[in-house]
Design an enzyme around this catalytic site. Structure first.
Site, mmCIF file in Angstrom:
data_model
loop_
_atom_site.group_PDB
_atom_site.id
_atom_site.type_symbol
_atom_site.label_atom_id
_atom_site.label_comp_id
_atom_site.label_asym_id
_atom_site.label_seq_id
_atom_site.Cartn_x
_atom_site.Cartn_y
_atom_site.Cartn_z
ATOM 1 N N HIS A 281 32.731 28.221 -42.752
ATOM 2 C CA HIS A 281 32.601 27.747 -41.145
ATOM 3 C C HIS A 281 34.009 28.872 -40.614
ATOM 4 C CE1 HIS A 281 28.977 24.882 -40.572
ATOM 5 N NE2 HIS A 281 29.766 24.866 -41.625
ATOM 6 N N ASP A 310 28.513 29.997 -40.819
ATOM 7 C CA ASP A 310 27.267 28.794 -40.655
ATOM 8 C C ASP A 310 27.475 28.245 -39.137
ATOM 9 O OD1 ASP A 310 26.069 27.057 -40.095
ATOM 10 O OD2 ASP A 310 26.370 25.985 -41.633
ATOM 11 N N LYS A 312 25.857 29.095 -36.270
ATOM 12 C CA LYS A 312 24.827 27.903 -36.008
ATOM 13 C C LYS A 312 25.024 28.047 -34.066
ATOM 14 C CE LYS A 312 24.329 24.169 -38.489
ATOM 15 N NZ LYS A 312 25.558 24.268 -40.251
ATOM 16 N N ASP A 315 23.641 29.683 -27.370
ATOM 17 C CA ASP A 315 23.917 29.696 -26.198
ATOM 18 C C ASP A 315 22.561 31.014 -25.473
ATOM 19 O OD1 ASP A 315 24.557 30.036 -23.643
ATOM 20 O OD2 ASP A 315 26.704 28.918 -24.426
ATOM 21 N N THR A 319 26.169 35.418 -23.553
ATOM 22 C CA THR A 319 26.852 34.572 -24.491
ATOM 23 C C THR A 319 26.831 34.498 -25.642
ATOM 24 O OG1 THR A 319 26.900 33.527 -22.805
ATOM 25 C CG2 THR A 319 28.326 32.494 -24.707
ATOM 26 N N SER A 370 19.013 18.855 -42.014
ATOM 27 C CA SER A 370 19.486 17.690 -43.288
ATOM 28 C C SER A 370 19.867 16.102 -42.931
ATOM 29 C CB SER A 370 20.201 17.935 -44.733
ATOM 30 O OG SER A 370 21.551 18.269 -43.824
ATOM 31 N N GLN A 429 24.854 12.663 -43.490
ATOM 32 C CA GLN A 429 24.535 13.987 -44.011
ATOM 33 C C GLN A 429 23.373 13.387 -45.451
ATOM 34 O OE1 GLN A 429 23.382 17.059 -45.228
ATOM 35 N NE2 GLN A 429 24.464 17.993 -45.638
ATOM 36 N N GLN A 430 22.283 13.802 -45.389
ATOM 37 C CA GLN A 430 21.454 13.339 -46.674
ATOM 38 C C GLN A 430 21.167 14.194 -47.827
ATOM 39 O OE1 GLN A 430 18.450 10.984 -43.808
ATOM 40 N NE2 GLN A 430 18.530 12.871 -44.019
ATOM 41 N N TYR A 431 21.005 13.480 -48.754
ATOM 42 C CA TYR A 431 20.943 14.560 -50.239
ATOM 43 C C TYR A 431 20.529 14.446 -51.521
ATOM 44 C CZ TYR A 431 26.080 15.865 -49.103
ATOM 45 O OH TYR A 431 27.324 15.912 -48.820
HETATM 46 O O1 S5P Z 1 21.194 20.820 -41.805
HETATM 47 C C1 S5P Z 1 21.958 21.407 -42.346
HETATM 48 C C2 S5P Z 1 22.194 22.792 -42.426
HETATM 49 C C3 S5P Z 1 23.872 23.783 -42.789
HETATM 50 S S1 S5P Z 1 23.855 24.974 -42.729
HETATM 51 N N1 S5P Z 1 22.546 20.041 -42.900
HETATM 52 C C4 S5P Z 1 23.922 20.999 -43.533
HETATM 53 O O2 S5P Z 1 24.666 20.227 -44.497
HETATM 54 N N2 S5P Z 1 24.274 22.639 -43.216
HETATM 55 C C5 S5P Z 1 25.432 23.149 -44.158
HETATM 56 O O3 S5P Z 1 25.494 22.674 -45.208
HETATM 57 C C6 S5P Z 1 26.274 22.065 -43.418
HETATM 58 O O4 S5P Z 1 27.285 22.497 -42.106
HETATM 59 C C7 S5P Z 1 27.942 21.930 -44.608
HETATM 60 O O5 S5P Z 1 28.762 23.264 -44.839
HETATM 61 C C8 S5P Z 1 26.679 22.329 -45.769
HETATM 62 C C9 S5P Z 1 26.297 20.714 -46.857
HETATM 63 O O6 S5P Z 1 27.324 19.900 -47.184
HETATM 64 P P1 S5P Z 1 28.006 19.277 -47.857
HETATM 65 O O7 S5P Z 1 29.536 18.803 -48.260
HETATM 66 O O8 S5P Z 1 27.207 18.125 -47.591
HETATM 67 O O9 S5P Z 1 27.254 19.829 -49.393
#
Ligand code: S5P
Length: 477
Positions: A281, A310, A312, A315, A319, A370, A429-431
């Protein structure tokens, strides 16, 4: 049509009871398809009538028992779960439960219960229209080594499910079809006068309306190796990445979300030998300059990985063209691939076309995300897949959480939101685990960020992720 072996009387009794408890309503109902239906079916209410529920389970079992004796039963979540449970208890057949949650992490099993590879599962559903929900359950059962040959439903709406299931080697058994349900109601005098006319029209219209499987219906696609997929790739970077993964034996991408250029370069040097892609990024790098990119490119060349910015983009075409080619970052000059959103419509791709024609760079469409509550779902996701398919020269693949049926083998599927030991962070964030993503959700590349760059030994951790995701890929063969 494999319909019931039950007597007409038994079916009549059941239909009338369903009508009595409001599971089968008569009147005028506008269906999603726009058709006015004289009948509305909602079998969820059967949970309030346990005796009826038990007899539904037993009738469904009787319908299929003659043809197959399952080792296990599994209800399609959620309406059919109590039916499958009733069947399991009444006939002493062990049950397995499919988790419907989009996320499963850590030790959470996709399929709960005790089973062994090759066990045959009878799939139980309340009613089928296109068959998409049944196929989702079959896909997950298959992914853990279970086999499915038979599916039993209470009601077949006769709108394509039987054919779709048959195409995949699945036999559909139904207690009654829509036509039989209506005939029973007419014979019982429940449908009279003007409603009867409506019924006739409905049956006629219904016959010709096959509800297609949504393009998002999951399928268990046959395994095609990365080597083979390199040949199918329509975008040069997709071709390069498939080849690179096959020869280097890694499908690990690392998201290096660090903010100091030297830290990024140091990490790239450390983990470069383990990865196929390094994701940046660049707009978070506080001391960004062109030298940083030159250094990163040198490390990428040395360790043979691709660079993924990345950004994203989201626009209008004009642009994004500036954003891609100009400004401080001049992304088009160095990124092998970039991400784009589709909110602005497919013309966004035209903003990249001229530049990537010369470089061969690839676009990754964000089809799903995610993070919790993501709006990249349903019809939006379908449209993103369509957008990719209509621009196969420029689009190299998708950022997604699962392989969908419309995602053909020429595309690379990359999945972020991957970590071994965490369910998520405090910001949505979800893993999932590498194995779950590659094997069960059937995508190609895992993207790992904090799981690696925050670790005290990133190299060691990268090896663990690489090994896990590569063996998950190999186990699909
Ligand atoms: O749906 C998404 C799409 C992306 S590109 N979810 C994400 O988390 N990402 C990217 O993946 C996010 O911008 C980050 O750079 C990476 C996940 O990072 P982590 O530290 O949560 O594994």
């Amino acid at each position: 049509m494999t319909t019931s072996i039950l007597s007409k009387e038994e079916i009549k009794e059941l239909v009338l009871k369903l009508n009595e408890i409001g599971a089968v309503k008569l009147g005028e109902f506008k269906l999603k398809s726009g058709i006015i239906s004289p009948i509305y079916i909602d079998l969820r209410v059967t949970v309030s009538s346990p005796v009826l529920l038990a007899s539904i389970a037993s009738m469904m079992y009787k319908t299929v028992y003659a043809q197959s004796k399952p080792e296990l039963v599994c209800g399609v979540p959620y309406t059919a779960l109590p039916i499958a449970t009733g069947m399991s208890i009444a006939h002493n057949i062990p049950m397995v439960v499919r988790r419907k949650e989009a996320k499963a992490y850590g030790t959470k099993q996709l399929i709960e219960g005790i089973f062994k590879e090759g066990d045959n599962v009878l799939v139980v559903e309340d009613l089928v229209t296109s068959g998409a929900s049944v196929l989702e359950t079959v896909r997950d059962l298959n992914s853990v080594g279970l086999t499915v040959t038979d599916v039993v439903v209470l009601l077949d709406r006769q709108q394509g499910a039987k054919q779709e299931l048959e195409k995949r080697g699945l036999k559909l058994h139904s207690v009654f079809t829509m036509e039989e349900l209506i005939n029973t109601l007419v014979e019982a005098g429940k449908l009279t006068g003007p409603t009867l006319e409506l019924v006739k029209n409905f049956l006629e219209a219904n016959k010709n309306v096959v509800v297609p499987l949504p393009s998002s219906a999951p399928v268990r696609a046959p395994f095609v190796s990365f080597q083979e997929r390199a040949k199918l790739a329509t975008n040069p970077t997709a071709n390069k990445l498939f080849q690179l993964m096959a020869s280097k034996k890694t499908n690990l991408a690392v998201a290096v979300d660090l903010t100091v250029k030297q830290e990024i370069l140091d990490l790239a040097e450390k983990i470069g030998s383990e990865i196929c892609v390094l994701k940046t990024h660049v707009d978070i790098v506080q001391d960004y300059d062109q030298q940083f990119i030159k250094d990163l490119q040198a490390i990428a060349a040395k360790h043979n990985f691709l660079i993924f910015e990345d950004r994203k983009f989201a626009d209008i075409g004009n642009t994004v063209k500036y954003q891609f080619e100009n400004g401080v970052y001049e992304i088009s000059k160095w990124a092998d691939m970039v991400t784009i959103h589709g909110v602005a419509g497919p013309a966004i791709i035209d903003g990249f076309r001229e530049s990537i024609k010369t470089t061969g760079a690839g676009l990754l469409l964000l089809a799903q995300m995610s993070s919790k509550g993501s709006m990249c779902v349903g019809e939006y996701t379908n449209q993103m897949v369509e957008m990719g398919k209509s621009n196969q020269d420029a689009v190299m693949g998708f950022i997604c959480q699962e392989r969908l049926s419309a995602m053909s083998d020429n595309f690379v599927l990359m999945t972020p939101g991957v970590q071994f030991n965490s369910a998520g962070d405090s910001m949505g964030q979800q893993y999932n685990t590498p194995e779950y993503v590659i094997k069960e959700k059937n995508t190609d590349v895992i993207i790992v960020g904090r799981g690696i760059y925050k670790s005290s030994n990133p190299k060691e951790e990268a090896i663990k992720y690489r090994t896990a995701s590569w063996s998950a890929y190999e186990s699909k063969q």
